[in-house]
Design a protein around this motif. Structure first.
Motif, PDB file in Angstrom:
ATOM      1  N   ASP A  16      19.442 126.915  65.492  1.00 52.43           N
ATOM      2  CA  ASP A  16      19.637 128.353  65.607  1.00 52.43           C
ATOM      3  C   ASP A  16      18.409 129.141  65.137  1.00 52.43           C
ATOM      4  O   ASP A  16      18.473 130.005  64.262  1.00 52.43           O
ATOM      5  CB  ASP A  16      20.874 128.786  64.821  1.00 52.43           C
ATOM      6  CG  ASP A  16      21.506 130.016  65.455  1.00 52.43           C
ATOM      7  OD1 ASP A  16      21.174 130.286  66.626  1.00 52.43           O
ATOM      8  OD2 ASP A  16      22.302 130.684  64.793  1.00 52.43           O
ATOM      9  N   TYR A  17      17.286 128.826  65.769  1.00 48.88           N
ATOM     10  CA  TYR A  17      16.000 129.405  65.381  1.00 48.88           C
ATOM     11  C   TYR A  17      15.807 130.772  66.051  1.00 48.88           C
ATOM     12  O   TYR A  17      15.740 130.855  67.277  1.00 48.88           O
ATOM     13  CB  TYR A  17      14.897 128.446  65.817  1.00 48.88           C
ATOM     14  CG  TYR A  17      13.497 128.917  65.495  1.00 48.88           C
ATOM     15  CD1 TYR A  17      13.090 129.140  64.180  1.00 48.88           C
ATOM     16  CD2 TYR A  17      12.573 129.113  66.512  1.00 48.88           C
ATOM     17  CE1 TYR A  17      11.800 129.566  63.897  1.00 48.88           C
ATOM     18  CE2 TYR A  17      11.277 129.522  66.241  1.00 48.88           C
ATOM     19  CZ  TYR A  17      10.897 129.754  64.928  1.00 48.88           C
ATOM     20  OH  TYR A  17       9.632 130.165  64.656  1.00 48.88           O
ATOM     21  N   THR A  18      15.753 131.815  65.289  1.00 49.84           N
ATOM     22  CA  THR A  18      15.562 133.150  65.864  1.00 49.84           C
ATOM     23  C   THR A  18      14.418 133.867  65.154  1.00 49.84           C
ATOM     24  O   THR A  18      14.132 133.587  63.991  1.00 49.84           O
ATOM     25  CB  THR A  18      16.824 134.027  65.738  1.00 49.84           C
ATOM     26  OG1 THR A  18      17.171 134.127  64.359  1.00 49.84           O
ATOM     27  CG2 THR A  18      17.986 133.446  66.517  1.00 49.84           C
ATOM     28  N   ILE A  19      13.778 134.765  65.876  1.00 50.57           N
ATOM     29  CA  ILE A  19      12.703 135.599  65.317  1.00 50.57           C
ATOM     30  C   ILE A  19      13.092 137.043  65.591  1.00 50.57           C
ATOM     31  O   ILE A  19      13.464 137.378  66.720  1.00 50.57           O
ATOM     32  CB  ILE A  19      11.356 135.279  66.011  1.00 50.57           C
ATOM     33  CG1 ILE A  19      10.938 133.831  65.715  1.00 50.57           C
ATOM     34  CG2 ILE A  19      10.272 136.260  65.572  1.00 50.57           C
ATOM     35  CD1 ILE A  19       9.742 133.371  66.531  1.00 50.57           C
ATOM     36  N   PRO A  20      13.035 137.912  64.592  1.00 48.29           N
ATOM     37  CA  PRO A  20      13.459 139.299  64.846  1.00 48.29           C
ATOM     38  C   PRO A  20      12.542 140.021  65.827  1.00 48.29           C
ATOM     39  O   PRO A  20      11.329 139.812  65.822  1.00 48.29           O
ATOM     40  CB  PRO A  20      13.398 139.949  63.464  1.00 48.29           C
ATOM     41  CG  PRO A  20      12.581 139.041  62.617  1.00 48.29           C
ATOM     42  CD  PRO A  20      12.660 137.672  63.200  1.00 48.29           C
ATOM     43  N   ILE A  21      13.152 140.836  66.658  1.00 47.59           N
ATOM     44  CA  ILE A  21      12.381 141.697  67.554  1.00 47.59           C
ATOM     45  C   ILE A  21      11.705 142.768  66.695  1.00 47.59           C
ATOM     46  O   ILE A  21      12.318 143.316  65.782  1.00 47.59           O
ATOM     47  CB  ILE A  21      13.311 142.319  68.600  1.00 47.59           C
ATOM     48  CG1 ILE A  21      13.731 141.247  69.613  1.00 47.59           C
ATOM     49  CG2 ILE A  21      12.655 143.494  69.311  1.00 47.59           C
ATOM     50  CD1 ILE A  21      14.707 141.717  70.662  1.00 47.59           C
ATOM     51  N   GLY A  22      10.425 143.041  66.981  1.00 44.65           N
ATOM     52  CA  GLY A  22       9.748 144.114  66.249  1.00 44.65           C
ATOM     53  C   GLY A  22       8.952 143.631  65.059  1.00 44.65           C
ATOM     54  O   GLY A  22       8.613 144.425  64.194  1.00 44.65           O
ATOM     55  N   SER A  23       8.669 142.322  65.025  1.00 49.31           N
ATOM     56  CA  SER A  23       7.844 141.858  63.912  1.00 49.31           C
ATOM     57  C   SER A  23       6.617 141.134  64.449  1.00 49.31           C
ATOM     58  O   SER A  23       6.719 140.188  65.233  1.00 49.31           O
ATOM     59  CB  SER A  23       8.666 140.990  62.959  1.00 49.31           C
ATOM     60  OG  SER A  23       8.421 139.639  63.149  1.00 49.31           O
ATOM     61  N   ALA A  24       5.428 141.604  64.023  1.00 57.42           N
ATOM     62  CA  ALA A  24       4.179 141.008  64.489  1.00 57.42           C
ATOM     63  C   ALA A  24       3.884 139.739  63.695  1.00 57.42           C
ATOM     64  O   ALA A  24       4.480 139.491  62.650  1.00 57.42           O
ATOM     65  CB  ALA A  24       3.041 142.010  64.320  1.00 57.42           C
ATOM     66  N   ARG A  25       2.968 138.943  64.230  1.00 61.08           N
ATOM     67  CA  ARG A  25       2.565 137.708  63.539  1.00 61.08           C
ATOM     68  C   ARG A  25       1.064 137.792  63.275  1.00 61.08           C
ATOM     69  O   ARG A  25       0.276 138.050  64.194  1.00 61.08           O
ATOM     70  CB  ARG A  25       2.878 136.525  64.460  1.00 61.08           C
ATOM     71  CG  ARG A  25       2.526 135.146  63.894  1.00 61.08           C
ATOM     72  CD  ARG A  25       3.147 134.052  64.771  1.00 61.08           C
ATOM     73  NE  ARG A  25       2.633 134.106  66.142  1.00 61.08           N
ATOM     74  CZ  ARG A  25       1.577 133.407  66.567  1.00 61.08           C
ATOM     75  NH1 ARG A  25       0.941 132.604  65.746  1.00 61.08           N
ATOM     76  NH2 ARG A  25       1.159 133.528  67.810  1.00 61.08           N
ATOM     77  N   VAL A  26       0.695 137.610  62.007  1.00 57.26           N
ATOM     78  CA  VAL A  26      -0.733 137.526  61.691  1.00 57.26           C
ATOM     79  C   VAL A  26      -1.135 136.085  61.955  1.00 57.26           C
ATOM     80  O   VAL A  26      -0.806 135.174  61.218  1.00 57.26           O
ATOM     81  CB  VAL A  26      -1.010 137.913  60.226  1.00 57.26           C
ATOM     82  CG1 VAL A  26      -2.510 137.818  59.933  1.00 57.26           C
ATOM     83  CG2 VAL A  26      -0.489 139.312  59.952  1.00 57.26           C
ATOM     84  N   ALA A  27      -1.836 135.873  63.075  1.00 60.84           N
ATOM     85  CA  ALA A  27      -2.091 134.514  63.536  1.00 60.84           C
ATOM     86  C   ALA A  27      -3.329 133.922  62.869  1.00 60.84           C
ATOM     87  O   ALA A  27      -3.472 132.705  62.780  1.00 60.84           O
ATOM     88  CB  ALA A  27      -2.281 134.511  65.057  1.00 60.84           C
ATOM     89  N   ARG A  28      -4.212 134.776  62.444  1.00 57.29           N
ATOM     90  CA  ARG A  28      -5.452 134.292  61.817  1.00 57.29           C
ATOM     91  C   ARG A  28      -5.876 135.375  60.837  1.00 57.29           C
ATOM     92  O   ARG A  28      -5.896 136.549  61.189  1.00 57.29           O
ATOM     93  CB  ARG A  28      -6.516 134.114  62.901  1.00 57.29           C
ATOM     94  CG  ARG A  28      -7.829 133.515  62.431  1.00 57.29           C
ATOM     95  CD  ARG A  28      -8.818 133.521  63.591  1.00 57.29           C
ATOM     96  NE  ARG A  28      -9.972 132.659  63.376  1.00 57.29           N
ATOM     97  CZ  ARG A  28     -11.034 132.979  62.652  1.00 57.29           C
ATOM     98  NH1 ARG A  28     -11.092 134.161  62.039  1.00 57.29           N
ATOM     99  NH2 ARG A  28     -12.056 132.140  62.526  1.00 57.29           N
TER     100      ARG A  28
END
Lengths: 327, 470
Positions: A188-200
């Motif tokens: 049940d892996y979910t990621i909230p809508i509206g959240s950015a990811r700092v990739a580097r």
């Protein structure tokens, strides 16, 4: 972590949600018997049957509207556009019916629907088949717009989009369906809508980029690193709502911003990010914000023209060096 | 059913009987009315002395049911019996195409084409039948109305007319703004239709000329007038206006203002009924002008291939804005457009509430509740212009007077007198009460509050503090 193709991650998201909730169904062109034009829905017909994995004729206006009506009447449709170029045939449904229903009924009707499919240019397909639609759909109040760049985000965000009670435009990429990356095996892996990811992380310049452009940003950051500049790369993942706080936080640190966006530049996603950053962090900026976008032209066919049209790593590096006054 | 160890719910009707005869077979005519009257199995039907004593079952229904019962007794499938026995059946069967191979060599599985390229000798001929429902054809008893219910029909039609007459006045007094499309003249269509469905369970969707349908479905004059005044107490909280009346509880799925755009929504509403297996149907109303839109074709085709429980009801009021129907269609007999989708299709008078009611009953019971979409054209006429600002100069000389001479409310009043259901004075009393109700609704709308300014941000998303709303 499992290593999965993007398409498989999306299929897992849909299948897990359909197992969880009988009200969810998938409808679109070639999603069932053909196993998906890009094989995203491969095997889903066998798993869920004709009642829930439904082939539509070439009738985008019709099946997009059918999905909205079904959502108003209690179901949770996933509507696949073979590509978002074809969503324009259903434009009225996507922008006038889905997002307005809740508002103009005074909150009496919800439209929990996901419109998903590949968005943006996918090689030499000419102007009609190369549209980037995120700026258009983000302009519409009532819609949410999601555009993941890696399979893991694709899975987590699609599951969240399907559970969302509002209409979500979920933008994928033809060129990324075969991309293999690690995907969480968390149940049940979910990621909230509206959240950015700092990739580097980096302290010299911020690059904001979503979908395919994210990979350009990461390559450009590598190239800048070789020249001694550390770029911070932020993938907003969701265009609307936009996680502007994460972007501003980064700009406050780096004082410089370059935005890559596959939308044509006039009223693009990059325009909006640029506006919001100058509004919130004007005093922190040490250089004008620059954009990397296609030119304001239709997409061409000839290979050299198409190369020139698409945002690229070299152009991104150049613009970063410009805001760093390092040219 | 009998091996269901979880135990059938004795109150739930369809799973209730273990021996005493099978449940009503799938497609049994008027099953929902029978269920409402407590009849859930063939055994229950056999035990009855008289079908006509059941609430909600008129003689026409009783005849259908009796025929189906007899057929089921000799083992014929009830659904076929129902279709075959109905004297009103129009083109109910999918027409076999001479261009389809009956025994294809293609692999079975449903996905492969069954169509041949071997073209037979021509010409190809076929016969098509369309049922009609003319005015002055049906009496109230035979279509299932008790005497006092006829007065309810009159009251409902009068409510729509008096309400809209006052709308006109309120627009002139600038209490109502925006577009205002009046339904006056078409009241038999809304009243006749709504009284042929399971209100609150079946879904109804219509276009922007929606006040009449809303009132017929039970939106109160207070809620309707408040909406037109832009007040928070309105049926759409003052956020929709004239063209966007909604009532979720009644399954009034909206007035919709982009011509034709709600037809695919109607198909979706019907899709959800079928997906859930709830035995309900969608009535999808639209004007003659909407049939030009591609959305009409797409919605009909999808309804056809997915066998959706929907009745497409074309309210042909003769003009799409100012364009007369025969000026705009290469085939102005609009019901015949159902042919293109293999739909049962028929034509009813919209100037007689009984004709509309009978037609919608047939379309709902014979077709929609058997997952067969259909097309019903109702010929009607709007007395006002397209919208409040339209003087309707495109009408022919004397046209309006001639059409008004067939007025559905007058027709019903004449019928009531003729059949001694009420006196002139009784009907006068009804009209006065309706007028007073509308006047009270105006007073209430005047006194009601506009929405708070903050409401501009409400109901855009489910989460009311969504981050980009500010």
């Amino acid at each position: 972590m499992a290593t999965l193709e993007f398409r498989t991650a999306l299929r897992e998201a849909m299948s897990e949600e359909m197992e969880r909730d009988d009200d969810i169904f998938l409808i679109g062109e070639e999603v069932a018997e053909y196993d998906g034009a890009y094989k995203v829905s491969e095997g889903m017909l066998d798993r869920f049957g004709h009642d829930r994995v439904i082939d539509s004729p070439i009738s985008e206006l019709g099946f997009a509207g059918l999905g909205i009506g079904a959502a108003m009447n209690g179901l949770r449709p996933i509507v696949e556009f073979m590509t978002f170029n074809f969503s324009f045939v259903a434009f009225d449904q996507v922008i006038n019916n889905a997002p307005n229903m809740r508002y103009m009924s005074g909150g009496q009707f919800e439209v929990p629907i996901v419109f998903r499919g590949p968005n943006g240019a996918a090689g030499q397909l000419g102007a009609t088949h190369s549209n980037s639609t995120e700026a258009l759909y983000s302009n519409i109040p009532g819609l949410k717009v999601v555009s993941p760049s890696v399979p893991d985000d694709g899975k987590g965000l699609l599951k969240t989009a399907i559970r969302d009670d509002d209409p979500v435009v979920f933008l994928e990429s033809e060129l990324m369906y075969g991309m293999k990356r690690e995907v969480s095996e968390e149940s049940d892996y979910t990621i909230p809508i509206g959240s950015a990811r700092v990739a580097r992380e980096g302290s010299d310049v911020t690059i904001v980029a979503h979908s395919k452009s994210y990979h350009i940003a990461m390559d450009a950051a590598e190239a800048l690193g070789e020249q001694g500049y550390e770029a911070e790369v932020i993938d907003p993942r969701t265009i609307k709502p936009l996680d502007i706080e994460t972007i501003v936080e980064s700009v406050v640190k780096t004082n410089r911003l370059v935005v890559i966006d596959e939308s044509t530049p006039f009223t693009s996603v990059a325009s909006e990010i640029t506006h919001q950053v100058q509004d919130r962090a004007f005093d922190y900026l040490d250089a004008p914000i620059l954009r990397v976008t296609p030119p304001d032209t239709p997409a061409p066919y000839a290979p050299n023209l198409m190369d020139a049209y698409m945002p690229g790593v070299d152009e991104t590096v150049d613009k970063c060096l410009r805001v760093l006054y390092a040219e | 059913m009998a091996d269901d160890t979880s135990g059938p719910d004795p109150n739930s009707g369809s799973n209730g009987s273990l021996n005493g005869g099978a449940d009503l077979p799938e497609g049994f005519p008027h099953a929902s009315q029978l269920k409402q009257a407590g009849i859930t199995s063939l055994a229950d039907l056999h035990d009855l002395e008289s079908l006509e004593d059941l609430a909600g079952i008129g003689p026409a229904y009783a005849r259908d049911i009796q025929n189906a019962l007899e057929e089921s007794d000799v083992g014929a499938p009830a659904a076929e019996a129902a279709n075959g026995a109905s004297p009103e059946a129009a083109t109910t069967e999918k027409r076999p195409s001479p261009l389809s191979e009956e025994e294809s060599e293609a692999p079975v599985g449903g996905a492969a084409t069954q169509q041949t390229t071997d073209i037979p000798e021509g010409p190809l001929e076929e016969t098509v039948t369309y049922e009609t429902y003319p005015a002055d054809t049906y009496g109230h008893e035979e279509i299932g109305f008790a005497d006092e219910e006829v007065l309810d029909l009159l009251r409902n039609m009068l409510l729509q007319r008096r309400f809209e007459n006052r709308c006109r006045q309120m627009y002139q007094r600038q209490k109502i703004s925006g577009f205002l499309h009046l339904y006056i003249g078409q009241e038999a269509v809304s009243t006749g239709s709504v009284n042929a469905i399971d209100l609150g369970e079946d879904s109804v969707i219509t276009a922007y000329r929606d006040h009449g349908m809303g009132l017929a479905m039970g939106i109160t004059p207070e809620e309707g007038m408040a909406e037109l005044f832009g007040k928070e107490a309105g049926c759409s909280s003052g956020k929709g206006g004239s063209m966007h009346f909604f009532d979720a509880e009644k399954k009034m799925m909206g007035g919709h203002a982009i011509v034709g755009a709600h037809l695919p929504l109607g198909a979706g509403l019907a899709f959800a009924h079928k997906y859930r297996g709830d035995d309900n149907v969608c009535l999808c109303f639209f004007g003659d002008g909407a049939m030009h839109q591609g959305a009409f074709r797409e919605a009909c085709n999808l309804a056809g291939i997915y066998e959706l429980p929907i009745v497409f009801v074309c309210e042909n009021n003769q003009y799409a804005m100012g364009t007369a129907v025969d000026r705009a269609f290469s085939k102005p007999d609009l019901f015949k457009h159902g042919y293109n989708f293999d739909f049962p299709a028929s034509l009813a008078s919209g100037m007689d509430v009984f004709s509309v009611n009978k037609a919608v009953q047939d379309h709902v019971e014979n077709y929609a509740r058997n997952d067969q979409p259909s097309l019903l054209e109702v010929r009607t006429y709007r007395y006002q212009g397209h919208s409040i600002t339209d003087p309707a100069e495109y009408r022919g000389e004397g046209e309006l007077d001639q059409r008004q001479s067939q007025d559905a409310i007058n027709r019903l009043q004449d019928y009531i007198l003729e059949r001694d259901l009420a006196t002139e004075a009784d009907m006068e009393g009804i009209d006065e009460a309706v007028k007073q109700r509308v006047k009270d609704a105006i007073d209430a709308a005047n006194e009601a509050s506009f929405p708070d300014e903050e409401a501009i941000y409400d109901d855009i998303y489910t989460q009311d503090d969504y981050p980009f709303i500010a």
